[in-house]
Motif scaffolding. Structure first.
Motif, PDB file in Angstrom:
ATOM      1  N   PHE A 179      27.997  11.677 -15.785  1.00  0.00           N
ATOM      2  CA  PHE A 179      28.269  12.164 -17.030  1.00  0.00           C
ATOM      3  C   PHE A 179      27.063  12.494 -17.722  1.00  0.00           C
ATOM      4  N   TYR A 180      26.145  11.706 -17.396  1.00  0.00           N
ATOM      5  CA  TYR A 180      24.860  11.935 -18.277  1.00  0.00           C
ATOM      6  C   TYR A 180      23.857  12.927 -17.487  1.00  0.00           C
ATOM      7  N   PRO A 226      19.918  13.209 -20.800  1.00  0.00           N
ATOM      8  CA  PRO A 226      19.217  12.826 -19.483  1.00  0.00           C
ATOM      9  C   PRO A 226      18.083  12.337 -19.422  1.00  0.00           C
ATOM     10  N   GLU A 227      17.026  12.828 -20.231  1.00  0.00           N
ATOM     11  CA  GLU A 227      15.639  11.932 -20.144  1.00  0.00           C
ATOM     12  C   GLU A 227      15.907  10.575 -20.602  1.00  0.00           C
ATOM     13  N   GLN A 228      16.698  10.346 -21.539  1.00  0.00           N
ATOM     14  CA  GLN A 228      17.041   9.058 -22.046  1.00  0.00           C
ATOM     15  C   GLN A 228      17.675   8.037 -20.793  1.00  0.00           C
ATOM     16  N   ASP A 229      18.598   8.664 -20.017  1.00  0.00           N
ATOM     17  CA  ASP A 229      19.308   8.051 -19.063  1.00  0.00           C
ATOM     18  C   ASP A 229      18.446   7.673 -18.027  1.00  0.00           C
ATOM     19  N   GLU A 230      17.391   8.440 -17.680  1.00  0.00           N
ATOM     20  CA  GLU A 230      16.525   8.008 -16.630  1.00  0.00           C
ATOM     21  C   GLU A 230      15.751   6.716 -17.105  1.00  0.00           C
ATOM     22  N   VAL A 269      17.404   3.404 -26.390  1.00  0.00           N
ATOM     23  CA  VAL A 269      16.827   3.437 -24.955  1.00  0.00           C
ATOM     24  C   VAL A 269      16.655   1.956 -24.467  1.00  0.00           C
ATOM     25  N   GLY A 270      15.900   1.169 -25.558  1.00  0.00           N
ATOM     26  CA  GLY A 270      15.500  -0.280 -24.887  1.00  0.00           C
ATOM     27  C   GLY A 270      16.935  -1.047 -24.927  1.00  0.00           C
TER      28      GLY A 270
END
Length: 672
Positions: A112-113, A178-182, A205-206
Motif C-alpha cells: 500500500f505504501y 515510501p521513504e518514511q515506510d522504509e 516515523v519513530g
C-alpha cells in the motif's frame, strides 16, 4: 478520481460502507470474546500464578481491541490478482478467522505504501478512503496496472495531511510516504538516526517504527520492552494517543529526567557547574574515583570453623582481586565475585580436610563471617551511588585526577562543605546524571529491546550515556534536527551523539521534504539556518496553502492588543491556536486573553475544549499547532545563549498559519 470499472460510484461507496459496518461489528465480537475469557481466567487457569499471568495477557488483549468510532477502522484497499484487502490500524477477522481488515504492519500491507507504476508489486488498484468523523464519505483509486499514480497530488492524501489538529498527536498510518515506510520497517537490530527538518514527520516515523517492531517481534519486545524518550512532559502528553490508537498499550514513555529521578532535587547549580556535569569527562572521573578504592590484600585471613581453622594467604587473595578487576565487571558484581571465590577457597579446604562437601547453609555462613567481611571491606569496599558522587564532589584530589579538568573547572564543581552523610546530601538536577552514572558503574541497568529518542539533538553526552545503559542490548531510533538544538550542550554532529550512545555504526538518514509546515513558513525559518552553525540541508515543503503574516506594532504597549487581534482572526478558522512567547511573557499574555473572555489552555492540557494555548518558547519543541502567533521574536532570542536556535523551533510549529507580532526589530537574519 478514477471511477471503478463496471460499477456505479454510489453502489461502490455503499458497499465499502457496509464492509466498514461489518468490520466494526466483527471487532466488537473479538473484544467480547476477549472480555469473556478475561472474566473466566481464574476458572480456566490451573493455579493463582497462572490465573494472574493469563489475566494480564487477556486484559492487554481487551485494551488492544478497543475501537474509536471517530477513527477510521481502515483507510485503504489493495486489489491484487483475484483478491482484495482492506488496510487498517489493526487486524480484524470474521467469525471464521478470515481477514476483514489487514493490519498496516502486515507484510502484504507494505505494498500500500511502496507500490508504484514503476514497481506495482502485484497491485492492480490502490484505493484510499476519505472519512469525516469516522464516517466513510469518499474514495479515490489509482490503477497502477494502467499507469495511473497520484502520489502527493492525491486529494484524499493531501486532505488527511492538512487536516486541522486539535488535541494530541494523531497517527499517520494513512499518509506514510515510501521513504518514511522504509525507516518504519527497518530491522529490529538496526539503530537509525533520522535527521529530520521541520514537518518531515520524524516523530511519527519513530512512533510508527515502535508500533511496527512490536508487531513483528511481539514476544521478544514484550519481555525486554520498548521505551519512548521525549524532551518534556508536554511533548509526552502530545504523543500519548498515537500508540494506543494503533493497539499498542504497553510502551513506556519518559523524559531523561524521569529515568534518573532517584533522589529529590534540592539545589541549583551554577551554569558552569551544570555544564561540566553534562560533560563526559565527569564520567571518567567517577570511574577512576570508584576503582581507586580497591586495595591489594597484604595479609592472610584466618576463619574459625568449629574445631577447624582455615587460612588463605595474601597472594591468592591478591590473585582473586586482580582477576575480578580484569574481568571488567560492574563494581558491585565484582565485589560479590570476590566474596564467592574466597568462600570457594574455604570450601576446598573444608572438603580436603573433612572429606565432606559443605551444604548451602555453611556457604552462606562463610560468606558473612567477620574475617571475610573485613577483608572485603578493605580490599573491595562497598559503596552506594550517593557516596561515590559525594566523595568526588568534595575531594579536590579526586577532581584533580590526571588533569582532566582545569583548576577553574575543579573549583566550579567542588562543594564548599561536605555533608555529614551521603544520605543527607542536597543534589541538583545535573547531579542526578552523576548518580545514574555511578549506579551504572556499580550494577548493570536493565536494557530495553528498543528505545526511541525524540528531539535528540539536545542530548548531552551524559544524558546519552543514561540512554546507552538502557539500550545496551537493544537498538535505538534517534530523531532530531541539529538546527533545533537549544541546550548549551546541543550536538553539532550526529556521530558524536551516536558514539556516546554506543551506536557508532548507526546510519544517519536525512528527511528534508516536509508535508506539514507550509512553504511560506519554512522559507522564513530557513533564513535563520546560516546563523545556526550546523551543517543541515534546508527544509523543503510541499505545502503551498499556508499563510504568513509579519505584524509590526508601534510600541511594546501595543503588543498584547495586536496578539489578541491575531488570535481572534485565527479562531475564525478550524484547528488549534498557540501563542508562543519568551517564558517571562507567558503569564502576561495568558492574562490578557482570559480578560478578553477566551478560554486558554496550558501545553499539558491534553483533554480540553480550549482551542487557544499559551506556550513558553522553551517547551514548544516537538509540538504542532494549526495557527501560531509568535510574540516578540527578539525577546525569545535574547532570553538564552542559543536564542536563534530557539526561534527556529518556534517559527516551525505552525502547520497552517503563522503570525509574527513584534515591536522590537526582528533578529538580523529575518530582516531581509
Amino acid at each position: 478520481m478514477t471511477l471503478p470499472a463496471h460499477t456505479d460510484l454510489d453502489d461502490d461507496l455503499a458497499g465499502e460502507r457496509r464492509h466498514l459496518t461489518a468490520s466494526r461489528a466483527a471487532l466488537r465480537r473479538m473484544r467480547d470474546r476477549a472480555e469473556s475469557l478475561y472474566s473466566s481466567a481464574s476458572e480456566v487457569a490451573g493455579d493463582p500464578f497462572a490465573a494472574e499471568t493469563l489475566g494480564r495477557t487477556l486484559s492487554r488483549r481487551v485494551a488492544e481491541l478497543a475501537d474509536d468510532p471517530t477513527t477510521p477502522l481502515f483507510f485503504g484497499k489493495l486489489d491484487v490478482t483475484e483478491a482484495a484487502y482492506h488496510i487498517g490500524r489493526r487486524h480484524v477477522t470474521d467469525d471464521a478467522g478470515e481477514p476483514m481488515v489487514l493490519d498496516w504492519r502486515a507484510p502484504l500491507s507494505q505494498a500500500f505504501y511502496q507500490a508504484s507504476v514503476r514497481d506495482p508489486r502485484g497491485v492492480q488498484i490502490r484505493r484510499r478512503f476519505g472519512f469525516v468523523r469516522g464516517e466513510l464519505t469518499s474514495f479515490e483509486d489509482e490503477h497502477l496496472d494502467r499507469g495511473e499514480e497520484l502520489g502527493t497530488s492525491s486529494r484524499i492524501l493531501t486532505a488527511e495531511i492538512e487536516r486541522p489538529r486539535v488535541g494530541p498527536m494523531r497517527d499517520i498510518v494513512a499518509t506514510i510516504q515510501p521513504e518514511q515506510d522504509e525507516l518504519v520497517r527497518a530491522e529490529l537490530a538496526d539503530s537509525i538516526c533520522v535527521q529530520g527538518a521541520p514537518g518531515t514527520g520524524k516523530t511519527a516515523v519513530g512512533l510508527h517504527r515502535a508500533a511496527f517492531l512490536l508487531y513483528a517481534h511481539r514476544e521478544r519486545l514484550r519481555r525486554s520492552g520498548v521505551l519512548i524518550i521525549g524532551p518534556n512532559t508536554a511533548f509526552l502528553s502530545y504523543i500519548s494517543a498515537v500508540l494506543p490508537a494503533l493497539g499498542e498499550v504497553e510502551v513506556q514513555q519518559s523524559t531523561v529526567e524521569g529515568l534518573i529521578a532517584r533522589v529529590p532535587v534540592k539545589k541549583t547549580d551554577s551554569p558552569e557547574a551544570e555544564l561540566l556535569k553534562h560533560d563526559p569527562r565527569i564520567a571518567e572521573l567517577l570511574r577512576r574515583a570508584l576503582w581507586s578504592r580497591l586495595v591489594k590484600p597484604a595479609e592472610p585471613i584466618m576463619v574459625s570453623d568449629g574445631s577447624y581453622r582455615w587460612r588463605i594467604d595474601a597472594e591468592p587473595l591478591r590473585r582473586i582481586v586482580d582477576e575480578a578487576r580484569r574481568e571488567e565487571l560492574p563494581y558491585a558484581v565484582g565485589r560479590e565475585r570476590v566474596r564467592a571465590r574466597v568462600v570457594g577457597l574455604l570450601q576446598r579446604q573444608s572438603e580436603y580436610r573433612t572429606g565432606n562437601s559443605p551444604g548451602e547453609t555453611w556457604l552462606k555462613k562463610m560468606a558473612k563471617v567477620a574475617p571475610v567481611r573485613e577483608f572485603l571491606d578493605r580490599a573491595w569496599p562497598a559503596v552506594t551511588p550517593e557516596e561515590l558522587v559525594v566523595s568526588l564532589l568534595t575531594d579536590p584530589v579526586l577532581l584533580a585526577a590526571d588533569d582532566l579538568l582545569t583548576a577553574g573547572e575543579q573549583a566550579a564543581l567542588l562543594w564548599p562543605k561536605a555533608p555529614k552523610t551521603a544520605r543527607s546530601a542536597r543534589f541538583s538536577a545535573a547531579d542526578l546524571l552523576l548518580l545514574d552514572e555511578a549506579a551504572g558503574l556499580l550494577e548493570r541497568e536493565g536494557s530495553f529491546g528498543h528505545v526511541v529518542v525524540d528531539e535528540a539533538q539536545d542530548l548531552s553526552p551524559m544524558q546519552a550515556r543514561v540512554i546507552a545503559r538502557r539500550s545496551e542490548h537493544g537498538s535505538v531510533t534517534l530523531l532530531g534536527d541539529l538546527a533545533q538544538g537549544t541546550a548549551p550542550w546541543a550536538a553539532a554532529r550526529w556521530q558524536d551523539t551516536l558514539g556516546h550512545l554506543g551506536k557508532d555504526g548507526a546510519a544517519v538518514v536525512p528527511l528534508t521534504v516536509g508535508f506539514r509546515v507550509p512553504a511560506a513558513v519554512v522559507a522564513l525559518a530557513n533564513k535563520l539556518l546560516p546563523a545556526l552553525g550546523v551543517d543541515v540541508p534546508e527544509a523543503v515543503s510541499l505545502r503551498r496553502d499556508g499563510d504568513l503574516a509579519v505584524v509590526p506594532v508601534p510600541a511594546a504597549a501595543d503588543l498584547d492588543a495586536a496578539m489578541l487581534v491575531e488570535v481572534t482572526a485565527a479562531l475564525e478558522h478550524e484547528g488549534s491556536v498557540a501563542v508562543i512567547a519568551a517564558d517571562a511573557a507567558v503569564e502576561r499574555l495568558r492574562g490578557h486573553l482570559v480578560a478578553a473572555g477566551l478560554q486558554v489552555a496550558t501545553p499539558d492540557d491534553v483533554e480540553t475544549e480550549a482551542r487557544v494555548t499559551v506556550v513558553p518558547a522553551t517547551i514548544v519543541k516537538g509540538l504542532e499547532y494549526d495557527h501560531v502567533v509568535v510574540v516578540e521574536p527578539a525577546e525569545i532570542v535574547s532570553a538564552e545563549p542559543r536564542g536563534l536556535h530557539r526561534l527556529y523551533v518556534v517559527l516551525t510549529r505552525a502547520v497552517s498559519r503563522l503570525s509574527v507580532v513584534h515591536a522590537e526589530a526582528l533578529p538580523e537574519p529575518l530582516r531581509s
